[in-house]
Design a protein around this motif. Sequence first.
Motif, PDB file in Angstrom:
ATOM      1  N   GLY A 211       0.815  -1.218   0.000  1.00 35.02           N
ATOM      2  CA  GLY A 211       0.000   0.000   0.000  1.00 35.02           C
ATOM      3  C   GLY A 211       0.838   1.252   0.000  1.00 35.02           C
ATOM      4  O   GLY A 211       2.052   1.220   0.243  1.00 35.02           O
ATOM      5  N   PRO A 212       0.204   2.393  -0.243  1.00 30.82           N
ATOM      6  CA  PRO A 212       0.915   3.668  -0.331  1.00 30.82           C
ATOM      7  C   PRO A 212       1.355   4.151   1.043  1.00 30.82           C
ATOM      8  O   PRO A 212       0.786   3.759   2.068  1.00 30.82           O
ATOM      9  CB  PRO A 212      -0.128   4.600  -0.939  1.00 30.82           C
ATOM     10  CG  PRO A 212      -1.432   4.038  -0.472  1.00 30.82           C
ATOM     11  CD  PRO A 212      -1.250   2.549  -0.482  1.00 30.82           C
ATOM     12  N   PRO A 213       2.384   5.009   1.109  1.00 33.82           N
ATOM     13  CA  PRO A 213       2.813   5.571   2.393  1.00 33.82           C
ATOM     14  C   PRO A 213       1.661   6.226   3.135  1.00 33.82           C
ATOM     15  O   PRO A 213       0.909   7.012   2.569  1.00 33.82           O
ATOM     16  CB  PRO A 213       3.879   6.597   1.980  1.00 33.82           C
ATOM     17  CG  PRO A 213       4.402   6.101   0.678  1.00 33.82           C
ATOM     18  CD  PRO A 213       3.219   5.475  -0.009  1.00 33.82           C
ATOM     19  N   GLY A 214       1.520   5.867   4.383  1.00 35.10           N
ATOM     20  CA  GLY A 214       0.432   6.399   5.191  1.00 35.10           C
ATOM     21  C   GLY A 214      -0.843   5.603   5.085  1.00 35.10           C
ATOM     22  O   GLY A 214      -1.773   5.803   5.868  1.00 35.10           O
ATOM     23  N   GLY A 215      -0.907   4.675   4.125  1.00 30.44           N
ATOM     24  CA  GLY A 215      -2.093   3.836   3.959  1.00 30.44           C
ATOM     25  C   GLY A 215      -1.736   2.376   3.830  1.00 30.44           C
ATOM     26  O   GLY A 215      -2.481   1.582   3.248  1.00 30.44           O
ATOM     27  N   GLU A 216      -0.591   1.998   4.386  1.00 28.14           N
ATOM     28  CA  GLU A 216      -0.137   0.612   4.279  1.00 28.14           C
ATOM     29  C   GLU A 216      -1.029  -0.355   5.045  1.00 28.14           C
ATOM     30  O   GLU A 216      -1.785   0.039   5.930  1.00 28.14           O
ATOM     31  CB  GLU A 216       1.295   0.457   4.827  1.00 28.14           C
ATOM     32  CG  GLU A 216       2.354   1.251   4.105  1.00 28.14           C
ATOM     33  CD  GLU A 216       2.693   2.536   4.804  1.00 28.14           C
ATOM     34  OE1 GLU A 216       3.815   3.017   4.618  1.00 28.14           O
ATOM     35  OE2 GLU A 216       1.813   3.068   5.537  1.00 28.14           O
TER      36      GLU A 216
END
Length: 326
Positions: A211-216
């Motif tokens: 997932g993307p940084p901050g939304g892993e």
Amino acid sequence: MWPAGRERTARWVERSLPAGTRVIGGRPLRGGWTSEMWHLETVDAEGTRGGVVLRSLVREFFRRHAPGLLGREARVLELLAPGPVPAARLLAVDPTGEHADHPSLLMTFLPGGLRLGSRDGEPAEHLDHRLRLLARQLADIHRFEPAPADRPRTWQAWTAADRVRVPAGTGRPEVWRRAVEVIRRPPPEPSAYRPCFLHRDHHPGNVLFSGPPGGERITGVVDWVETSTGPADLDVAHCSSALALLHGADTGLGFADHYLREGGRELAAVPADRLYWYLVDALAFAPDAEKVAAVWRGVGRPDLTPERAADRLEEWLVALLERFDR
């Protein structure tokens, strides 16, 4: 694909895969220091591609201990297979190197990758998100309760007061003396805590994220060779030490609060007991934490130079003594 001298391992892997499945490629994995790890690409009889992971213990020290290490990991992977913890599934194990070139374990591949933070820093909310995920995952691991006959061995310390190597160039020898004296006393009595299932090496280098940084999200927890039964404090201490080395002492100190907020077990109420668990873990990195820093430099944290890792370890000891040595 295979390094020279791995012909027996290649044949053992092929025999251990499901019928009709073969290896078509592979690459070494980075991020660990006890094992040689490979991600092997596979294809089955229908042409569906997949992958498996091979762990081989090639260094002499770990080869000598391979039956215990790999045997324990194999049993733990079998125990975890039906449960909610995202662990690999065991395919085969050769703990003595009878069939492969080295003692080895073959398991399914888990998606995701390591997220050790940025060398240049990152938004505080991104790190906080991963810390909460790490804490929640650890709380879930501690809730796993195998049958009494399947409980892992009792925890073992990775250092002792007389084995601690104090850095020769330290400007704060009194810090090391105080820390060593703490672990010279016997550990807290088992009656002081409720033993639970421990990963024993839970830290950002053994947790896979997608997932993307901050939304892993966490997609896997690896490296179950040291799984034990013991106090939740010990797993919290180990993850805290790793976070202190990666991000600084304040981050390490804050992990226990994340763990408790995410539903973790009650930690030691007596400050002296908390300090013991923290220091018996932290001092195992002495004198300089280079054994883990060298690995982390290779997976995205070149800023963790030997000097910086050594400074952060000493700063971690100082922070722990200031917080708990009352």
